[in-house]
Design a protein around this motif. Structure first.
Motif, mmCIF file in Angstrom:
data_model
loop_
_atom_site.group_PDB
_atom_site.id
_atom_site.type_symbol
_atom_site.label_atom_id
_atom_site.label_comp_id
_atom_site.label_asym_id
_atom_site.label_seq_id
_atom_site.Cartn_x
_atom_site.Cartn_y
_atom_site.Cartn_z
ATOM 1 N N LEU A 185 0.915 -1.120 -0.065
ATOM 2 C CA LEU A 185 0.155 -0.066 0.079
ATOM 3 C C LEU A 185 0.971 1.212 0.101
ATOM 4 C CD1 LEU A 185 -2.890 1.081 0.313
ATOM 5 C CD2 LEU A 185 -2.297 1.125 2.834
ATOM 6 N N HIS A 186 0.791 2.101 -0.972
ATOM 7 C CA HIS A 186 1.400 3.269 -0.953
ATOM 8 C C HIS A 186 0.417 4.605 -0.711
ATOM 9 C CE1 HIS A 186 4.662 1.203 -3.233
ATOM 10 N NE2 HIS A 186 3.825 0.448 -3.413
ATOM 11 N N ILE A 187 0.957 5.214 0.236
ATOM 12 C CA ILE A 187 -0.022 6.683 0.263
ATOM 13 C C ILE A 187 0.996 7.817 0.102
ATOM 14 C CG2 ILE A 187 -1.576 8.125 2.144
ATOM 15 C CD1 ILE A 187 -1.775 5.173 3.704
ATOM 16 N N THR A 188 0.582 8.546 -0.759
ATOM 17 C CA THR A 188 1.271 9.818 -1.208
ATOM 18 C C THR A 188 0.754 10.998 -0.513
ATOM 19 O OG1 THR A 188 0.163 10.220 -3.387
ATOM 20 C CG2 THR A 188 2.045 9.030 -3.144
ATOM 21 N N GLU A 189 1.481 12.298 -0.140
ATOM 22 C CA GLU A 189 0.977 13.174 0.299
ATOM 23 C C GLU A 189 0.204 13.098 1.311
ATOM 24 O OE1 GLU A 189 0.542 14.994 -4.305
ATOM 25 O OE2 GLU A 189 -0.840 15.640 -2.746
ATOM 26 N N THR A 190 0.857 12.373 2.452
ATOM 27 C CA THR A 190 0.027 12.099 3.714
ATOM 28 C C THR A 190 -0.585 13.433 4.309
ATOM 29 O OG1 THR A 190 2.159 11.875 5.128
ATOM 30 C CG2 THR A 190 1.043 9.990 4.070
ATOM 31 N N GLN A 191 -1.655 12.984 4.971
ATOM 32 C CA GLN A 191 -2.241 14.145 6.008
ATOM 33 C C GLN A 191 -2.581 13.413 7.284
ATOM 34 O OE1 GLN A 191 -5.734 14.915 3.437
ATOM 35 N NE2 GLN A 191 -4.637 15.493 1.753
ATOM 36 N N PRO A 192 -2.735 14.422 8.199
ATOM 37 C CA PRO A 192 -3.063 14.012 9.696
ATOM 38 C C PRO A 192 -4.168 12.815 9.652
ATOM 39 C CG PRO A 192 -2.250 16.169 9.656
ATOM 40 C CD PRO A 192 -2.493 15.909 8.278
ATOM 41 N N GLU A 193 -5.252 13.187 8.837
ATOM 42 C CA GLU A 193 -6.387 12.255 8.835
ATOM 43 C C GLU A 193 -6.203 11.144 8.387
ATOM 44 O OE1 GLU A 193 -6.254 15.698 7.934
ATOM 45 O OE2 GLU A 193 -7.203 15.705 6.018
ATOM 46 N N ASP A 194 -4.843 10.929 7.803
ATOM 47 C CA ASP A 194 -4.495 9.231 7.376
ATOM 48 C C ASP A 194 -4.020 8.528 8.563
ATOM 49 O OD1 ASP A 194 -2.858 10.637 4.484
ATOM 50 O OD2 ASP A 194 -4.781 9.983 4.653
ATOM 51 N N SER A 195 -4.005 9.231 9.842
ATOM 52 C CA SER A 195 -3.357 8.532 10.848
ATOM 53 C C SER A 195 -4.375 7.372 11.176
ATOM 54 C CB SER A 195 -3.159 9.404 11.947
ATOM 55 O OG SER A 195 -2.221 10.493 11.851
ATOM 56 N N ALA A 196 -4.087 6.277 11.351
ATOM 57 C CA ALA A 196 -4.870 5.126 11.869
ATOM 58 C C ALA A 196 -4.057 3.794 11.722
ATOM 59 C CB ALA A 196 -6.091 4.916 10.554
ATOM 60 N N VAL A 197 -4.837 2.561 11.889
ATOM 61 C CA VAL A 197 -4.376 1.319 11.756
ATOM 62 C C VAL A 197 -4.617 0.893 10.516
ATOM 63 C CG1 VAL A 197 -4.127 -1.074 12.750
ATOM 64 C CG2 VAL A 197 -4.050 1.086 14.189
ATOM 65 N N TYR A 198 -3.806 0.499 9.649
ATOM 66 C CA TYR A 198 -3.971 -0.116 8.531
ATOM 67 C C TYR A 198 -3.918 -1.540 8.407
ATOM 68 C CZ TYR A 198 -4.075 4.639 6.778
ATOM 69 O OH TYR A 198 -4.494 5.860 6.417
ATOM 70 N N PHE A 199 -4.772 -2.535 7.780
ATOM 71 C CA PHE A 199 -4.664 -3.968 7.712
ATOM 72 C C PHE A 199 -4.734 -4.089 6.265
ATOM 73 C CE2 PHE A 199 -5.197 -5.113 12.018
ATOM 74 C CZ PHE A 199 -5.924 -4.075 12.815
ATOM 75 N N CYS A 200 -3.794 -5.380 5.800
ATOM 76 C CA CYS A 200 -3.863 -6.072 4.594
ATOM 77 C C CYS A 200 -4.587 -7.032 4.796
ATOM 78 C CB CYS A 200 -2.330 -6.246 4.005
ATOM 79 S SG CYS A 200 -1.388 -7.099 4.792
#
Lengths: 112, 113
Positions: free
Chosen positions: A75-90
């Motif tokens: 998973l690639h997230i570009t231009e991250t923002q504070p609201e991207d803060s979380a737990v990510y599961f594959c």
């Protein structure tokens, strides 16, 4: 059965930077690979997915790549923002999500 | 279109008791899967129901059982509760034909004391 490993377990980035989370799977029969975002106290939310007949998929700032030969996907997230803060599961499964296996999760923190 | 709902939100039970958790699938979805999510871990697949029958089961003992009703809603029953059963129980619904995506409910937080 399927075994999914996810790395890293925690990831801290500066706002605007990119974040990459990697997963490997063991069962070559798996053909569906979703990514879920789970904020504290909330349900997992599907953010992007990829099927085994596709090598890459993009949706705005989020992209997923799949290497079937090596049995890994990212998973690639570009231009991250504070609201991207979380737990990510594959996760990985065969058709119909029967016995979907999840990774242990990555806690992403985006610092303003 | 309505989302996946679960009830109750929270539940406290004593070891040895039995519990029933409920899930209403998203409108148009005919398949329901149940997951157990322990604190700090990923969801673990318990079982899936399709056309009112169990259609796949994870590594959970028989004291975890379920039902699916003609309207596609579902129940998860756990007998002889153990302390380790304390977790967030999530259900997810999907449309078996033509779509892989599954959508989760808000979960039921079960605490066993």
């Amino acid at each position: 059965g399927e075994n999914v490993e996810q790395h890293p377990s925690t990831l801290s980035v500066q706002e605007g930077d990119s974040a990459v989370i990697k997963c490997t799977y063991s069962d070559s029969a798996s053909n569906y690979f979703p990514w879920y975002k789970q904020e504290l106290g909330k349900r997992p939310q599907l953010i992007i997915d990829i099927r085994s007949n596709v090598g890459e998929k993009k949706d705005q700032r989020i992209a997923v790549t799949l290497n079937k030969t090596a049995k890994h996907f990212s998973l690639h997230i570009t231009e991250t923002q504070p609201e991207d803060s979380a737990v990510y599961f594959c996760a990985a499964s065969q058709y119909n999500n029967n016995d979907m296996r999840f990774g242990a999760g990555t806690r992403l923190t985006v610092k303003p | 279109e309505t989302g996946v709902t679960q009830s109750p939100t929270h539940l406290i039970k004593t070891r040895g008791q039995q519990v029933t958790l409920r899930c209403s699938s998203q409108s148009g979805h005919n398949t329901v899967s149940w997951y157990q999510q322990a604190l700090g871990q990923g969801p673990q697949f318990i079982f899936q129901y399709y056309r009112e029958e169990e259609n796949g089961r994870g590594n959970f003992p028989p004291r975890f059982s379920g039902l699916q009703f003609p309207n596609y809603s579902s129940e998860l029953n756990v007998n002889a509760l153990e302390l380790d059963d304390s977790a967030l129980y999530l259900c997810a619904s999907s449309l078996r034909q033509g779509s892989y995506e599954q959508y989760f409910g808000p979960g039921t937080r079960l605490t066993v004391t």
